[in-house]
Design an enzyme around this catalytic site. Sequence first.
Site, PDB file in Angstrom:
ATOM      1  N   ASP A  77       0.855  -1.186   0.000  1.00 55.30           N
ATOM      2  CA  ASP A  77       0.000   0.000   0.000  1.00 55.30           C
ATOM      3  C   ASP A  77       0.894   1.239   0.000  1.00 55.30           C
ATOM      4  O   ASP A  77       1.667   1.453   0.936  1.00 55.30           O
ATOM      5  CB  ASP A  77      -0.898  -0.019   1.242  1.00 55.30           C
ATOM      6  N   ASP A  92      -2.819   2.465  -6.037  1.00 58.05           N
ATOM      7  CA  ASP A  92      -1.769   2.485  -5.020  1.00 58.05           C
ATOM      8  C   ASP A  92      -1.727   1.275  -4.110  1.00 58.05           C
ATOM      9  O   ASP A  92      -1.030   1.294  -3.093  1.00 58.05           O
ATOM     10  CB  ASP A  92      -1.902   3.751  -4.162  1.00 58.05           C
ATOM     11  N   GLU A  93      -2.428   0.206  -4.438  1.00 60.48           N
ATOM     12  CA  GLU A  93      -2.320  -0.979  -3.589  1.00 60.48           C
ATOM     13  C   GLU A  93      -2.594  -2.252  -4.368  1.00 60.48           C
ATOM     14  O   GLU A  93      -3.316  -2.256  -5.365  1.00 60.48           O
ATOM     15  CB  GLU A  93      -3.237  -0.881  -2.361  1.00 60.48           C
TER      16      GLU A  93
END
Length: 385
Positions: free
Chosen positions: A19, A113-114
């Site tokens: 993350d 983003d993860e």
Amino acid sequence: MFVTCRDNFVEQRKIIHVDMDQFFAAVEQRDSPELRGKPVAVGHDGPRGVVSTASYEARRFGVHSAQSIQVAKRLCPQLIIVEPHFSKYKEVSGQIRDIFHDYTDLIELLSLDEAFLDVTANKPHIAMAVDIARQIKQRIKDTTGLTASAGVSYCKFLAKIASDWRKPDGLTVVHPDRAQQFIDRMQVTRIWGVGQKTADHMHRMGIFTGADLRRCTEVHLVEEFGKMGHVFYQFARGIDERPVVSEWERKSVSCEQTFEEDIFQPSTVIIELYHTVLELLRRIGKSGFEGRTLTLKVKFADFRQITRSLTAPGVLTTKEQVLPLAKRLLRTVDYGSERPIRLLGLGVSHSSADGADGDALAEPAWKELELEFGPWPEETAAQHL
């Protein structure tokens, strides 16, 4: 007897959840040195603007994602609002994705983003998943100048929680031997699927920690929370056999617009609906998605929201098909000067690959969702990170 986290199947799995820390804000601070160390929020600075990401400096004032920009500015008068640059974020996300593929192709992309990575059998043949996570974090830092937090465990549920445990730039491992103790001491608000309303319900039942949740029978949890009761029962015991899914199948295409000012005049609403139809069709054309169920989402000025859906006999791909159905759905919505509209959204779902047989168009079984409306699908999860 309690079922415990120890299980021969799950112990063999090595799952990493990566993350990125304050991703959008971090990219902006990286590229604009004058923003470093200052409270920054990424989003549109307008009456209806919403915070997409807040820097850690801003979070100290209570600013957070999905919050109104106006509320954020009241909480933090010195807040710097930066318009988002999505093309830049996607470029950085692609660099991160390339790093992941050096270790495994079993990558489940959740957002820009993860992601989850299954490194049970990894390309470099590294024995310890924590060593892979450490390498990935360092390579992300060297390549992009940004920090990431990572969680390592034997299942997605615990890997996700572990990645949030020591943000920013954290690395947390939850080993099967210590997983039950970890869960027992965890606040239930950290459990996937436990939002504020569910947490309030649990608290009224005397459930505050994982240990409290584990004392409940599965039957009782299902009685209280429906199908999610089964999930909560398993999570409380560290059981999560969901695989990391690298192949993503689109289930829907949707778009929505929040207006600068609430609207209620029928002519204005129709015009905005028309523009929303055009945007939806643009996204359908871009993705190549084939669906025949159209859903209208309406959020009112008081933030209550409803959906209306109907299924057409064929795939929806043109304005001539979609616009009349959208208008038909809108006619079922009670709006006006006393109940103005804040947001309109349209989505197409029900892929033709699911075996739809093209029944004649019938009056839909209207479904109204208020209070706890689920996540509205974004454009393309497959394009993310």
